[in-house]
Design a protein around this motif. Structure first.
Motif, PDB file in Angstrom:
ATOM      1  N   THR A 128       0.798  -1.223   0.000  1.00  0.00           N
ATOM      2  CA  THR A 128       0.000   0.000   0.000  1.00  0.00           C
ATOM      3  C   THR A 128       0.830   1.271   0.000  1.00  0.00           C
ATOM      4  O   THR A 128       0.723   2.114  -0.900  1.00  0.00           O
ATOM      5  CB  THR A 128      -0.948   0.022   1.216  1.00  0.00           C
ATOM      6  OG1 THR A 128      -1.642  -1.213   1.298  1.00  0.00           O
ATOM      7  CG2 THR A 128      -1.939   1.162   1.083  1.00  0.00           C
ATOM      8  N   GLN A 129       1.667   1.456   1.014  1.00  0.00           N
ATOM      9  CA  GLN A 129       2.399   2.708   1.146  1.00  0.00           C
ATOM     10  C   GLN A 129       3.420   2.880   0.034  1.00  0.00           C
ATOM     11  O   GLN A 129       3.628   3.998  -0.471  1.00  0.00           O
ATOM     12  CB  GLN A 129       3.106   2.773   2.503  1.00  0.00           C
ATOM     13  CG  GLN A 129       3.536   4.183   2.900  1.00  0.00           C
ATOM     14  CD  GLN A 129       2.364   5.160   2.929  1.00  0.00           C
ATOM     15  OE1 GLN A 129       1.349   4.923   3.580  1.00  0.00           O
ATOM     16  NE2 GLN A 129       2.498   6.276   2.211  1.00  0.00           N
ATOM     17  N   ILE A 132       1.451   4.041  -3.027  1.00  0.00           N
ATOM     18  CA  ILE A 132       1.009   5.432  -2.864  1.00  0.00           C
ATOM     19  C   ILE A 132       2.179   6.393  -3.093  1.00  0.00           C
ATOM     20  O   ILE A 132       2.046   7.405  -3.795  1.00  0.00           O
ATOM     21  CB  ILE A 132       0.395   5.646  -1.470  1.00  0.00           C
ATOM     22  CG1 ILE A 132      -0.931   4.881  -1.342  1.00  0.00           C
ATOM     23  CG2 ILE A 132       0.177   7.133  -1.201  1.00  0.00           C
ATOM     24  CD1 ILE A 132      -1.533   4.929   0.042  1.00  0.00           C
ATOM     25  N   ALA A 150      -6.958   4.750  -5.978  1.00  0.00           N
ATOM     26  CA  ALA A 150      -6.189   5.674  -5.145  1.00  0.00           C
ATOM     27  C   ALA A 150      -6.945   5.982  -3.855  1.00  0.00           C
ATOM     28  O   ALA A 150      -6.356   6.023  -2.763  1.00  0.00           O
ATOM     29  CB  ALA A 150      -5.899   6.961  -5.919  1.00  0.00           C
ATOM     30  N   LYS A 151      -8.245   6.193  -3.973  1.00  0.00           N
ATOM     31  CA  LYS A 151      -9.068   6.445  -2.786  1.00  0.00           C
ATOM     32  C   LYS A 151      -9.066   5.240  -1.856  1.00  0.00           C
ATOM     33  O   LYS A 151      -8.915   5.374  -0.639  1.00  0.00           O
ATOM     34  CB  LYS A 151     -10.501   6.787  -3.214  1.00  0.00           C
ATOM     35  CG  LYS A 151     -11.434   7.063  -2.050  1.00  0.00           C
ATOM     36  CD  LYS A 151     -12.850   7.381  -2.539  1.00  0.00           C
ATOM     37  CE  LYS A 151     -13.790   7.601  -1.365  1.00  0.00           C
ATOM     38  NZ  LYS A 151     -15.179   7.894  -1.825  1.00  0.00           N
ATOM     39  N   GLN A 154      -5.628   4.891  -0.039  1.00  0.00           N
ATOM     40  CA  GLN A 154      -5.459   5.849   1.050  1.00  0.00           C
ATOM     41  C   GLN A 154      -6.277   5.425   2.269  1.00  0.00           C
ATOM     42  O   GLN A 154      -5.783   5.480   3.410  1.00  0.00           O
ATOM     43  CB  GLN A 154      -5.887   7.249   0.581  1.00  0.00           C
ATOM     44  CG  GLN A 154      -4.959   7.885  -0.441  1.00  0.00           C
ATOM     45  CD  GLN A 154      -3.630   8.333   0.163  1.00  0.00           C
ATOM     46  OE1 GLN A 154      -3.424   8.270   1.373  1.00  0.00           O
ATOM     47  NE2 GLN A 154      -2.718   8.787  -0.689  1.00  0.00           N
ATOM     48  N   GLU A 155      -7.514   5.022   2.051  1.00  0.00           N
ATOM     49  CA  GLU A 155      -8.364   4.588   3.160  1.00  0.00           C
ATOM     50  C   GLU A 155      -7.813   3.323   3.810  1.00  0.00           C
ATOM     51  O   GLU A 155      -7.829   3.183   5.036  1.00  0.00           O
ATOM     52  CB  GLU A 155      -9.793   4.355   2.663  1.00  0.00           C
ATOM     53  CG  GLU A 155     -10.503   5.632   2.239  1.00  0.00           C
ATOM     54  CD  GLU A 155     -11.894   5.358   1.693  1.00  0.00           C
ATOM     55  OE1 GLU A 155     -12.230   4.165   1.490  1.00  0.00           O
ATOM     56  OE2 GLU A 155     -12.650   6.324   1.469  1.00  0.00           O
ATOM     57  N   THR A 158      -4.749   4.234   5.915  1.00  0.00           N
ATOM     58  CA  THR A 158      -5.172   4.913   7.141  1.00  0.00           C
ATOM     59  C   THR A 158      -5.725   3.932   8.160  1.00  0.00           C
ATOM     60  O   THR A 158      -5.388   3.984   9.355  1.00  0.00           O
ATOM     61  CB  THR A 158      -6.235   5.979   6.813  1.00  0.00           C
ATOM     62  OG1 THR A 158      -5.676   6.943   5.911  1.00  0.00           O
ATOM     63  CG2 THR A 158      -6.688   6.684   8.081  1.00  0.00           C
TER      64      THR A 158
END
Length: 240
Positions: A128-129, A132, A150-151, A154-155, A158
């Motif tokens: 993930t990171q 991103i 992308a959304k 990010q979710e 988080t």
């Protein structure tokens, strides 16, 4: 029966009093042109071509260690085509052999699209990171993630950070907590892949000692992915 024959056959279904012709490749080409009105040089695209692009993207995505550029435009075109064909097929006799053949082909196309998206989600959740961070360095036209992906990324990042903060990192000493936050899982770009050349490519480096080989159309090789990643992006070769 080949995919080309099946999709072409959808253009030749005879109309009965209560039957309608299945969606044609021209419908898809028209939809594509409407989506690219501002690109006057865009060539019409057929349903068969869209399917070939998706099949190539699917196999490349499955065998590449990293996330490749998204094909959301092609997915939307194919999903629209599939939905339209399904609507038209409702008026066909379910005992008609053509109905059975078209239904089987639609199931295969749906499987390809679902498998492609599932593979991308697995990579997004695993790296993930890293994804991103990398995607932030690309221009808008070269983004690997679609807006929806992308959304989601990010979710997901988080939520993972909040979870680990509650169950682990908050109880760690400050020094270890900082080290944990710096750990980013990245794909192994030097893992070996099976490659098939689409066009002739000369001077491809295939080893750490700068050994070079010339790829001929149709030739197959086992090469570290990072050395041929640009060939995949340019569609000069595909993974198998």
């Amino acid at each position: 029966m080949s995919t080309r024959e099946i999709m072409s056959d959808s253009e030749n279904v005879e109309q009965a009093p209560n039957e309608h012709e299945l969606s044609t490749e021209a419908d898809l080409a028209h939809a594509y042109e409407e989506d690219d009105d501002d690109d006057e040089d865009a060539e019409p695209i057929t349903a068969q071509k869209v399917l070939e692009i998706l099949e190539t993207a699917w196999t490349n995505e499955m065998f590449a260690p990293e996330l490749l550029q998204h094909q959301s435009d092609m997915l939307e075109l194919m999903m629209s085509q599939v939905a339209h064909m399904e609507e038209q097929m409702k008026d066909l006799d379910k005992n008609d052999f053509r109905y059975v053949v078209h239904q089987m082909e639609l199931e295969r196309i749906r499987y390809i699209m679902a498998s492609y998206l599932r593979c991308r989600l697995q990579k997004i959740e695993a790296f993930t990171q890293y994804i991103i961070n990398q995607d932030a360095t690309y221009d808008a036209a070269d983004k690997r993630l679609s807006p929806e992906e992308a959304k989601y990324a990010q979710e997901f990042a988080t939520n993972v950070d909040e979870y680990f903060s509650k169950v682990a990192t908050r109880y760690m000493p400050n020094q270890q907590r900082g080290e944990a936050e710096q750990r980013i899982v990245a794909p192994n770009l030097m893992s070996h892949v099976f490659l098939k050349a689409n066009v002739a490519v000369s001077g491809v480096i295939v080893g750490v000692d700068d050994e070079e080989v010339d790829l001929t159309p149709g030739s197959q090789h086992i090469i570290p992915y990072q050395l041929v990643a640009d060939l995949i992006q340019k569609n000069q070769a595909k993974l198998i």
